[in-house]
Scaffold this motif. Structure first.
Motif, PDB file in Angstrom:
ATOM      1  N   MET A  30      -4.045   7.416 -13.717  1.00 44.42           N
ATOM      2  CA  MET A  30      -3.808   8.355 -14.818  1.00 44.42           C
ATOM      3  C   MET A  30      -2.395   8.938 -14.768  1.00 44.42           C
ATOM      4  O   MET A  30      -1.827   9.299 -15.791  1.00 44.42           O
ATOM      5  N   ALA A  31      -1.830   9.015 -13.545  1.00 48.62           N
ATOM      6  CA  ALA A  31      -0.477   9.574 -13.415  1.00 48.62           C
ATOM      7  C   ALA A  31       0.592   8.488 -13.537  1.00 48.62           C
ATOM      8  O   ALA A  31       1.777   8.766 -13.360  1.00 48.62           O
ATOM      9  N   GLY A  32       0.186   7.252 -13.802  1.00 45.73           N
ATOM     10  CA  GLY A  32       1.148   6.175 -13.981  1.00 45.73           C
ATOM     11  C   GLY A  32       1.740   5.661 -12.670  1.00 45.73           C
ATOM     12  O   GLY A  32       2.750   4.949 -12.675  1.00 45.73           O
ATOM     13  N   ILE A  33       1.119   6.006 -11.555  1.00 50.75           N
ATOM     14  CA  ILE A  33       1.625   5.515 -10.264  1.00 50.75           C
ATOM     15  C   ILE A  33       1.177   4.071 -10.053  1.00 50.75           C
ATOM     16  O   ILE A  33       1.856   3.271  -9.417  1.00 50.75           O
ATOM     17  N   VAL A  34       0.011   3.762 -10.611  1.00 53.91           N
ATOM     18  CA  VAL A  34      -0.558   2.421 -10.529  1.00 53.91           C
ATOM     19  C   VAL A  34      -0.681   1.891 -11.954  1.00 53.91           C
ATOM     20  O   VAL A  34      -1.053   2.647 -12.858  1.00 53.91           O
ATOM     21  N   ALA A  56      -8.822  -5.591 -13.658  1.00 49.64           N
ATOM     22  CA  ALA A  56      -7.856  -4.644 -14.233  1.00 49.64           C
ATOM     23  C   ALA A  56      -8.471  -3.241 -14.266  1.00 49.64           C
ATOM     24  O   ALA A  56      -9.689  -3.089 -14.230  1.00 49.64           O
ATOM     25  N   ILE A  57      -7.581  -2.247 -14.331  1.00 47.93           N
ATOM     26  CA  ILE A  57      -8.068  -0.852 -14.321  1.00 47.93           C
ATOM     27  C   ILE A  57      -7.800  -0.220 -15.689  1.00 47.93           C
ATOM     28  O   ILE A  57      -6.642  -0.112 -16.057  1.00 47.93           O
ATOM     29  N   PRO A  58      -8.794   0.168 -16.488  1.00 55.27           N
ATOM     30  CA  PRO A  58     -10.212   0.038 -16.165  1.00 55.27           C
ATOM     31  C   PRO A  58     -10.754  -1.370 -16.380  1.00 55.27           C
ATOM     32  O   PRO A  58     -11.686  -1.771 -15.715  1.00 55.27           O
ATOM     33  N   HIS A  59     -10.182  -2.181 -17.332  1.00 58.81           N
ATOM     34  CA  HIS A  59     -10.746  -3.501 -17.590  1.00 58.81           C
ATOM     35  C   HIS A  59      -9.754  -4.280 -18.435  1.00 58.81           C
ATOM     36  O   HIS A  59      -9.006  -3.706 -19.223  1.00 58.81           O
ATOM     37  N   ALA A  60      -9.772  -5.628 -18.268  1.00 57.86           N
ATOM     38  CA  ALA A  60      -8.819  -6.447 -19.013  1.00 57.86           C
ATOM     39  C   ALA A  60      -9.119  -6.473 -20.506  1.00 57.86           C
ATOM     40  O   ALA A  60      -8.205  -6.439 -21.330  1.00 57.86           O
ATOM     41  N   THR A  61     -10.398  -6.533 -20.856  1.00 62.29           N
ATOM     42  CA  THR A  61     -10.720  -6.690 -22.283  1.00 62.29           C
ATOM     43  C   THR A  61     -11.681  -5.642 -22.828  1.00 62.29           C
ATOM     44  O   THR A  61     -11.605  -5.297 -24.001  1.00 62.29           O
ATOM     45  N   ASP A  62     -12.595  -5.144 -21.998  1.00 64.16           N
ATOM     46  CA  ASP A  62     -13.591  -4.210 -22.532  1.00 64.16           C
ATOM     47  C   ASP A  62     -12.930  -2.882 -22.895  1.00 64.16           C
ATOM     48  O   ASP A  62     -12.234  -2.289 -22.068  1.00 64.16           O
ATOM     49  N   PRO A  63     -13.152  -2.428 -24.108  1.00 64.88           N
ATOM     50  CA  PRO A  63     -12.597  -1.123 -24.470  1.00 64.88           C
ATOM     51  C   PRO A  63     -13.455  -0.020 -23.846  1.00 64.88           C
ATOM     52  O   PRO A  63     -14.644  -0.215 -23.616  1.00 64.88           O
ATOM     53  N   PHE A  64     -12.876   1.083 -23.554  1.00 63.92           N
ATOM     54  CA  PHE A  64     -13.627   2.227 -23.035  1.00 63.92           C
ATOM     55  C   PHE A  64     -13.463   3.374 -24.040  1.00 63.92           C
ATOM     56  O   PHE A  64     -12.704   4.305 -23.791  1.00 63.92           O
ATOM     57  N   GLY A 102      -3.186  -2.800 -11.142  1.00 62.40           N
ATOM     58  CA  GLY A 102      -3.465  -2.227  -9.826  1.00 62.40           C
ATOM     59  C   GLY A 102      -2.251  -2.192  -8.932  1.00 62.40           C
ATOM     60  O   GLY A 102      -2.369  -1.936  -7.722  1.00 62.40           O
ATOM     61  N   LEU A 103      -1.065  -2.431  -9.490  1.00 62.61           N
ATOM     62  CA  LEU A 103       0.154  -2.443  -8.672  1.00 62.61           C
ATOM     63  C   LEU A 103       0.757  -1.045  -8.570  1.00 62.61           C
ATOM     64  O   LEU A 103       0.919  -0.348  -9.584  1.00 62.61           O
ATOM     65  N   ILE A 104       1.102  -0.660  -7.349  1.00 65.56           N
ATOM     66  CA  ILE A 104       1.761   0.631  -7.147  1.00 65.56           C
ATOM     67  C   ILE A 104       3.253   0.443  -7.447  1.00 65.56           C
ATOM     68  O   ILE A 104       3.884  -0.501  -6.943  1.00 65.56           O
ATOM     69  N   GLY A 105       3.794   1.329  -8.291  1.00 66.38           N
ATOM     70  CA  GLY A 105       5.199   1.201  -8.686  1.00 66.38           C
ATOM     71  C   GLY A 105       6.143   1.638  -7.574  1.00 66.38           C
ATOM     72  O   GLY A 105       5.750   2.263  -6.579  1.00 66.38           O
ATOM     73  N   GLN A 146      -1.785   7.545   3.567  1.00 64.53           N
ATOM     74  CA  GLN A 146      -1.253   6.867   2.383  1.00 64.53           C
ATOM     75  C   GLN A 146      -2.384   6.142   1.659  1.00 64.53           C
ATOM     76  O   GLN A 146      -3.399   5.799   2.273  1.00 64.53           O
ATOM     77  N   VAL A 147      -2.157   5.894   0.364  1.00 62.51           N
ATOM     78  CA  VAL A 147      -3.008   4.925  -0.340  1.00 62.51           C
ATOM     79  C   VAL A 147      -2.146   3.680  -0.479  1.00 62.51           C
ATOM     80  O   VAL A 147      -1.111   3.701  -1.155  1.00 62.51           O
ATOM     81  N   THR A 148      -2.537   2.611   0.205  1.00 60.23           N
ATOM     82  CA  THR A 148      -1.702   1.411   0.238  1.00 60.23           C
ATOM     83  C   THR A 148      -2.123   0.440  -0.867  1.00 60.23           C
ATOM     84  O   THR A 148      -3.201   0.575  -1.468  1.00 60.23           O
ATOM     85  N   GLN A 149      -1.274  -0.562  -1.057  1.00 57.78           N
ATOM     86  CA  GLN A 149      -1.618  -1.608  -2.026  1.00 57.78           C
ATOM     87  C   GLN A 149      -2.914  -2.315  -1.601  1.00 57.78           C
ATOM     88  O   GLN A 149      -3.748  -2.665  -2.438  1.00 57.78           O
ATOM     89  N   GLY A 150      -3.086  -2.464  -0.298  1.00 63.22           N
ATOM     90  CA  GLY A 150      -4.324  -3.085   0.215  1.00 63.22           C
ATOM     91  C   GLY A 150      -5.546  -2.240  -0.121  1.00 63.22           C
ATOM     92  O   GLY A 150      -6.619  -2.768  -0.456  1.00 63.22           O
ATOM     93  N   ASP A 151      -5.385  -0.916  -0.058  1.00 60.50           N
ATOM     94  CA  ASP A 151      -6.510  -0.024  -0.402  1.00 60.50           C
ATOM     95  C   ASP A 151      -6.892  -0.208  -1.871  1.00 60.50           C
ATOM     96  O   ASP A 151      -8.080  -0.270  -2.228  1.00 60.50           O
TER      97      ASP A 151
END
Ligand code: FES
Length: 646
Positions: free
Chosen positions: A477-481, A633-641, A485-488, A518-523
């Protein structure tokens, strides 16, 4: 013969009753729920009623002061010794001699409704399998030789209409001293689910007998010790499952069994000992001897189920995941070596739904009762495996999905179990990308004054399942990921908290000197895999049901109790639903166990329901893989929420 109008409240049951009939017999004739342990001898006081006097216009009746026979000697004696509340009568002594309205107080009702333990719990109507029956047994006679057991059977048949009861051998050894100690009066505990005598007590047993409702989880064994006549929870507690030393999660325990000859027996021993010790501990907390526990109901996942029963769980580790048995089980406690409880105590284990959907999921279904609702409800219980149920009164489907242990804080770089010191709540300011968090054991946020002092004892030790879920959702939500799912990088995100670690970035949540969380990319990857599996399982059930949305989502278990619905949806763990319709059911499996302990009719109900549940196997469903990939994908590649965007 003269008869009179008799009305019982609150049931409203009414009928004409012959003059001179006892209130207890009148209740039986009219099918009114009026308790009795002593069988009408005026000593147990379970049959108390409160007669009304005067006009009852709504009932069309006027009750005279002498509608019941006067207090008799038995009632006077009881009142002097024990005291009867003002206006109360013993139903077995008071006789009908006029039109009368009788109030049956809750404590005189066998099928009373018990108080819920938690707000989310469904109420339980008492109808316990174990009931006490007081009888007077004929003394032995040289001229008519017969055994004490035969005369006890005769008494139970004559005085209670109970025939063909089994007396387990350990109780036969106690029968003679108990009969003589009670001067040929004895209280017999009967398990009406198996027609077995489970306890013998001299004279009238006034203290309650008890039952254990056990939720045997792979991490924790939790139990409620309940009064079997009122349903009251006398003590609750839990212990870590000692099998953890053989493997953190279920599959590692199955592997332990495969790799180590006799490993299954070691784990069986460990869990039985722990359960027995927990029974002793809870009895001590309630101030009662453990042998007063005459019954236990146990719910557990299939691997725990097999290990408790002494069955090697190896078949559950490989396709087609065959259970040794999926039926409900009725056992002697001694068969699973519960030695501290009553010598003839009984155990009921709920049926399993499928190879990966156990008796614990059946207990959740019992507690949440999707089969009694019109709304289509998705119930998710997440441990190392997610057990998922979807349905309503028309149809119910279930599956399990291999989420792995990430939601429990395992496989996470700073992950730990939910314990004091673990970060459990996380918020990240979307403008500054600065975090704040709370740890288990303190109500303060990390930026509140006094936080350091409040957490001085526990320290900050790691991050638990709910903490990592909130952290990843907040990072998204803060645009960090991003959605992949990639951390910027620090430049992309605009905060030095995004640190390069090897070839990927990690987000620094907390630091104190050398100690860092830390929250790592692996996490993030571990959480993505877990949430994709959960979502894919839910979608697979929705496909099978032919629906593209659900009316409600119920999050069960410890997971459900601590996850915020919004964060779960931001991550795409669960399908889209109105946020107000996403709720936590608390420990639904434990509550289901308590329901089956307190009401034997519910055992038949869940056994029938489990047969109706359609099992969907995720491992062989091609659509599962498709859903899994799209849910990465977060939340999902195709399903709308849509509810998330609203
Ligand atoms: Fe026991 Fe009336 S039935 S006192």
């Amino acid at each position: 013969m003269t008869d009179h109008q008799v009305i019982f409240m609150p049931s409203g049951k009414r009928g004409r009753i012959a003059e001179g009939t006892s209130v207890l017999d009148a209740a039986r004739q009219l099918g009114v729920d009026l308790d009795s342990v002593c069988g009408g001898r005026g000593i147990c006081s379970k049959c108390q009623v409160q007669p009304g006097v005067g006009a009852f216009p709504k009932l069309g009746l006027t009750v005279a002061a002498d509608a019941l026979s006067p207090f008799n000697a038995v009632e006077h004696r009881y009142d002097e010794k024990r005291g009867l509340k003002a206006g109360r009568r013993l139903g077995c002594q008071a006789r009908v001699q006029g039109d009368v309205v009788l109030d049956v107080p809750p404590e005189s009702q066998v099928h009373r409704q018990v108080v819920r333990k938690a707000a989310s719990d469904r109420p339980i109507v008492m109808d316990p399998a174990t009931r006490l029956h007081f009888v007077t047994v004929e003394e032995p006679d040289m001229h008519a030789p017969s055994g004490d057991l035969e005369r006890l059977r005769e008494a139970l048949s004559d005085q209670w209409g109970l025939d063909d009861l089994t007396l387990p051998l350990p109780l036969l050894a106690r029968l003679q001293p108990v009969l003589r100690q009670g001067k040929w009066q004895i209280t017999v505990a009967v398990d009406h689910d198996s027609d077995t005598i489970t306890g013998l007590f001299p004279a009238l047993r006034e203290a309650p007998v008890l039952g254990l409702a056990v939720d045997l989880g792979s991490t924790t064994i939790a139990a409620h010790l309940c009064d079997l006549s009122t349903g009251e929870v006398r003590a609750s507690g839990g212990v870590m499952n000692p099998q953890i030393r053989f493997g953190e999660d279920l599959m590692s325990r199955v592997s332990y069994s495969m790799m180590n000859p006799g490993g299954d027996a070691e784990m069986t021993r460990a869990v039985r000992d722990a359960l027995d010790a927990l029974a002793v501990e809870l009895a001590a907390e309630a101030g009662v001897p453990a042998e007063d526990i005459l019954e236990a109901v146990i719910v557990c996942n299939p691997v725990m189920h097999h290990l408790l029963l002494g069955v090697d769980p190896v078949e559950l580790g490989q396709s087609p995941f065959a259970l040794a048995t999926s039926d409900a089980l009725r056992l002697n406690a001694s068969e699973i070596e519960l030695t501290s409880v009553g010598a003839a105590a009984r155990v009921y284990i709920l049926p399993c739904i499928a190879g990966h959907v156990g008796a614990d999921a059946a207990a959740v279904a019992l507690s949440e009762a999707p089969d009694q609702a019109d709304d289509l409800t998705l119930i998710v219980d997440v441990g190392t495996n997610a057990e998922i149920i979807l349905g309503n009164r028309d149809r119910i489907l279930a599956c399990s999905s291999p989420t792995g242990p990430a939601f429990e804080g395992a496989q996470i770089s700073a992950g730990q179990r939910a314990a004091p010191g673990a970060i459990e709540r996380v918020q990240i300011d979307p403008a500054t990308r600065e975090p704040r968090f709370r740890v288990i054991g303190s109500d303060l946020w990390s930026n509140d004054p006094g936080f350091a002092a409040a957490t001085a004892q526990t320290g900050i030790t790691g991050i638990c399942g709910s903490g990592i879920i909130e952290a990843v959702a907040e990072m998204r939500m803060a645009g960090i990921v991003d959605a992949r799912g990639l951390i910027g990088s620090p430049e992309q995100v605009g905060t030095p908290r995004c640190e390069l670690t090897g070839r990927t970035h990690a987000y620094l949540l907390w630091q104190d000197g050398d100690r860092r969380i830390q929250v790592t990319q692996g996490d993030i990857r571990a959480i993505q895999l877990a949430k994709s599996a959960l979502y894919a399982g839910a979608r697979l059930l929705m496909d099978e049901a032919g629906v593209d949305h659900v009316d409600r989502v119920t999050l069960a278990g410890a997971f459900g109790a601590h996850i915020s619905p919004r964060h779960a949806m931001v991550l795409g763990m669960i399908p889209d639903a109105e946020l107000s319709k996403v709720t936590s059911a608390g420990n639904a499996a434990g509550h289901g166990a308590r329901m089956a302990l307190c009401n034997r009719g519910l055992r038949a109900h869940i056994e029938t329901l489990v047969r109706r549940i359609e099992k969907v196997e995720t491992a062989i469903a091609p659509r599962f893989q498709e859903h899994f990939v799209a849910a990465n994908a977060i939340p999902h590649a195709t399903d709308p929420f849509p509810h998330l965007m609203a």
